[in-house]
Design an enzyme around this catalytic site. Structure first.
Site, PDB file in Angstrom:
ATOM      1  N   HIS A  36       0.842  -1.189   0.000  1.00 57.81           N
ATOM      2  CA  HIS A  36       0.000   0.000   0.000  1.00 57.81           C
ATOM      3  C   HIS A  36       0.883   1.247   0.000  1.00 57.81           C
ATOM      4  O   HIS A  36       2.102   1.162  -0.024  1.00 57.81           O
ATOM      5  CB  HIS A  36      -0.998   0.006   1.170  1.00 57.81           C
ATOM      6  CG  HIS A  36      -0.460   0.492   2.477  1.00 57.81           C
ATOM      7  ND1 HIS A  36      -1.253   1.081   3.422  1.00 57.81           N
ATOM      8  CD2 HIS A  36       0.796   0.452   2.993  1.00 57.81           C
ATOM      9  CE1 HIS A  36      -0.496   1.392   4.475  1.00 57.81           C
ATOM     10  NE2 HIS A  36       0.721   1.034   4.249  1.00 57.81           N
ATOM     11  N   CYS A  84       5.563   6.852   4.433  1.00 53.11           N
ATOM     12  CA  CYS A  84       4.389   6.080   4.008  1.00 53.11           C
ATOM     13  C   CYS A  84       3.844   6.570   2.676  1.00 53.11           C
ATOM     14  O   CYS A  84       2.972   5.938   2.093  1.00 53.11           O
ATOM     15  CB  CYS A  84       3.302   6.135   5.081  1.00 53.11           C
ATOM     16  SG  CYS A  84       3.869   5.455   6.657  1.00 53.11           S
ATOM     17  N   HIS A 107       5.054   0.332  -0.305  1.00 50.87           N
ATOM     18  CA  HIS A 107       5.737  -0.529   0.665  1.00 50.87           C
ATOM     19  C   HIS A 107       4.696  -1.540   1.103  1.00 50.87           C
ATOM     20  O   HIS A 107       3.634  -1.631   0.466  1.00 50.87           O
ATOM     21  CB  HIS A 107       6.303   0.303   1.836  1.00 50.87           C
ATOM     22  CG  HIS A 107       5.277   1.045   2.611  1.00 50.87           C
ATOM     23  ND1 HIS A 107       4.738   2.233   2.178  1.00 50.87           N
ATOM     24  CD2 HIS A 107       4.657   0.770   3.783  1.00 50.87           C
ATOM     25  CE1 HIS A 107       3.838   2.658   3.063  1.00 50.87           C
ATOM     26  NE2 HIS A 107       3.771   1.782   4.043  1.00 50.87           N
ATOM     27  N   HIS A 119       3.120  -4.670   4.230  1.00 48.29           N
ATOM     28  CA  HIS A 119       3.034  -5.169   5.604  1.00 48.29           C
ATOM     29  C   HIS A 119       2.528  -6.618   5.630  1.00 48.29           C
ATOM     30  O   HIS A 119       1.808  -7.050   4.735  1.00 48.29           O
ATOM     31  CB  HIS A 119       2.054  -4.316   6.423  1.00 48.29           C
ATOM     32  CG  HIS A 119       2.446  -2.882   6.550  1.00 48.29           C
ATOM     33  ND1 HIS A 119       3.500  -2.482   7.318  1.00 48.29           N
ATOM     34  CD2 HIS A 119       1.939  -1.743   5.992  1.00 48.29           C
ATOM     35  CE1 HIS A 119       3.629  -1.156   7.243  1.00 48.29           C
ATOM     36  NE2 HIS A 119       2.710  -0.688   6.431  1.00 48.29           N
ATOM     37  N   ASP A 140      -5.137 -10.432   0.043  1.00 49.56           N
ATOM     38  CA  ASP A 140      -3.854 -11.091   0.285  1.00 49.56           C
ATOM     39  C   ASP A 140      -2.950 -11.048  -0.949  1.00 49.56           C
ATOM     40  O   ASP A 140      -3.369 -11.395  -2.054  1.00 49.56           O
ATOM     41  CB  ASP A 140      -4.098 -12.547   0.697  1.00 49.56           C
ATOM     42  CG  ASP A 140      -2.806 -13.231   1.104  1.00 49.56           C
ATOM     43  OD1 ASP A 140      -1.943 -12.586   1.713  1.00 49.56           O
ATOM     44  OD2 ASP A 140      -2.652 -14.438   0.790  1.00 49.56           O
ATOM     45  N   HIS A 141      -1.703 -10.635  -0.741  1.00 44.00           N
ATOM     46  CA  HIS A 141      -0.726 -10.481  -1.816  1.00 44.00           C
ATOM     47  C   HIS A 141      -1.167  -9.450  -2.861  1.00 44.00           C
ATOM     48  O   HIS A 141      -0.713  -9.489  -4.007  1.00 44.00           O
ATOM     49  CB  HIS A 141      -0.406 -11.825  -2.495  1.00 44.00           C
ATOM     50  CG  HIS A 141       0.503 -12.702  -1.680  1.00 44.00           C
ATOM     51  ND1 HIS A 141       0.067 -13.407  -0.580  1.00 44.00           N
ATOM     52  CD2 HIS A 141       1.830 -12.984  -1.787  1.00 44.00           C
ATOM     53  CE1 HIS A 141       1.079 -14.092  -0.077  1.00 44.00           C
ATOM     54  NE2 HIS A 141       2.157 -13.847  -0.778  1.00 44.00           N
ATOM     55  N   GLU A 149      -1.013  -3.380  11.750  1.00 45.06           N
ATOM     56  CA  GLU A 149      -0.248  -3.057  10.542  1.00 45.06           C
ATOM     57  C   GLU A 149       1.189  -3.535  10.750  1.00 45.06           C
ATOM     58  O   GLU A 149       1.834  -4.069   9.853  1.00 45.06           O
ATOM     59  CB  GLU A 149      -0.279  -1.547  10.320  1.00 45.06           C
ATOM     60  CG  GLU A 149       0.282  -1.114   8.997  1.00 45.06           C
ATOM     61  CD  GLU A 149       0.293   0.402   8.864  1.00 45.06           C
ATOM     62  OE1 GLU A 149      -0.559   0.943   8.150  1.00 45.06           O
ATOM     63  OE2 GLU A 149       1.167   1.048   9.476  1.00 45.06           O
TER      64      GLU A 149
END
Lengths: 144, 144, 144, 144, 144, 144
Positions: free
Chosen positions: A14, A33, A39, A41, A79-80, A129
């Site tokens: 994100h 950010c 980047h 998480h 996811d991913h 996060e």
């Protein structure tokens, strides 16, 4: 009142960016950010249901069913994936933890409550996060 | 032989993709990890130095110094960045955990050994991509 | 209502001792925690702010700002210090976890609420003396 | 209001089975948790007491006393035991986490409140069957 | 040499008992772990493969493949089962962590090495019976 | 070769200070760790024994016995104590993690090896000063 919680995880890319504001405002507001190339998480999500155990089963909700609903409604789309680009239910949402946790709650509420024992509610959704930065949405806690 | 370890963390986006192979090969080989719009992780890195404590200080290495070197050589280039695009020392590297951990070791070796007690070595670098998926590079363990 | 939490840590020495009571009373009441030459802990502190995300930023509070305030108001005075001797805002406080967590809350409240989105409150401060012994101060939960 | 929590652990065998229903119903309802030869868990239990610190001691409850009460009332009967067979206070209880956590609360309430500072209450008992599956009983949270 | 590790978990019931010795011997030797009606654990298993990354994929082993092999060879036979009764490959084995970890290694070796990059070996299997009690089997470490 | 590990914990105060050097040298070398009024940690200690399981018991060492030896030789002298002042076997030792872990190994070796199966050795002692700063002493790993 019994609270049951299922904890699971996904990972995603994100970036924090408000498209209605200038690049300078975004850079100053979000710092690292806001870096342009994303980047990511390993998100941990905790979903809590509150209710009374069904007397036949002893369950507020079968945690296997809760796991399946979280998989279908949150993990499969996220996811991913890139939370700014790939997830239909996050369109137009700046993916701060605060905004994500509210969006996940709304995604889950109806199916979770239909699967739980009579009178149970989706009590809260909590999102890590990182293990140091955490957000929780709980519409049932009122203050003052 | 005493082993001292400093554990720290950063987060980053990445994607597994071998540009020398077809999209079909990449999708089949890497599955979700090949999704085009990136995903990401909270990486945890553990750096281990082996040696004898300096008799004056009782330190194999001052862990504050080790923290500074990891910050400068790994975290500043990688934190909140895209490992496929943004990091000069990862150019041309497919960012699997195996490849990352070897690259981080090479980044750290000279400065860490210069800061440690006489005769100490950079023993290993370990990377947790998630708490379930882990890679470690240790050139000093031989087998057979 | 969204709750955001920042988790951080410091370490310190302390000793449980009520100077208004006899040594025998102290030894019997506090056991090992009254040993004269101090002991110590890696304290973990979790600070939770409750409010609505600012619509421009998506933040209840910038967790980087929250981290800075905790550093300035709690970690700088307490980290690597003796809680019975070195910390001005703990003068006269027996450093049980119950008393510490209330004192930390009072240290943090004004600056945290000034940095958070309109209408937000400092909801709670939680302190892990060890991972098994935990105290939390939350003035907004009422019972009965 | 200060909340103090003691975290501890035990392990036990169990099986989910409602003896008033057919084997088919049990197998379909509980899946793997109904396997006939038992399975087991490392349970983690968190017990939270709410109250005001005693001004002499700074304690809501001496966590050493709380540890002793949990040992006597929950761990001694349950640790290394079969929850369906061996524990008198669980007779007739289907050992779901929801039912266990309510039974543990009832076991603990009187002794914990007698040992705590004036006006304190046993606020909640939380049970981690695994780190992913969690139940909590807290009779003081009301909704709506 | 790169080491890659996959961490996963299952739960099971067991009991320590040597059927060739008397009940008194067993009770004295194993204490609580010999209680007749079983107890159980959330076991965590870490499987480590050592080798060189395949230059095409950057993988020593695809951790998704490793996960599937652990599922098939260890988790499916053991999860939610009784290790003394239900698991064919543990017949005649006293289920101490030491014996389990050796048996799991033997179960996994051939399939893991066939799935890994050329020349890779199954380096070790580590089993957490609890987070405090751990066993590891590593045939490649020699002493003296 | 099977490795069995027992993990336990204690807390203590300490301060890094070399009495043979000036206050300035100490302050510059140790920074915060040299503050005069002590600080402290929740230390976690992992003790690993290597050997072959006894064929009668399936144990390399009874982890209950190992726990008792660690309690007697390390935890009783150190827990809730000041490592610079209170512990006879640390007299003259600057309590860095490197020096502590070597001293703990020497404290434990004879009793642990006497309690373990024939031919077993005390393989290593690992000490977590914090979860980020770790030292391990293992005399059986040689390099080069």
């Amino acid at each position: 009142m019994i609270f049951v919680t299922r904890k699971t995880h996904f990972n995603a890319a994100h970036r924090l960016h408000n498209p209605n504001r200038s690049d300078d405002w975004n850079s100053e507001t979000y710092g690292k950010c806001n870096y342009p190339n994303w980047h990511g998480h390993n998100y941990i999500i905790e979903v809590t249901v509150a209710g009374s155990p069904d007397p036949e089963t002893g369950y507020v909700i079968d945690l296997g069913d809760l796991k399946s609903i979280i998989n279908e409604k949150v993990l499969e789309p996220c996811d991913h994936r890139n939370l700014n680009i790939d997830v239909p239910f996050l369109e137009g949402v700046i993916p701060t933890s605060e905004n994500l946790v509210k969006a996940f709650y709304d995604q889950l509420k109806d199916e979770v409550e239909a699967a739980a024992s009579e009178g149970s509610i989706l009590y809260s959704v909590k999102l890590f996060e990182t293990e140091r930065n955490i957000a929780e949405y709980c519409p049932y806690i009122t203050i003052g």
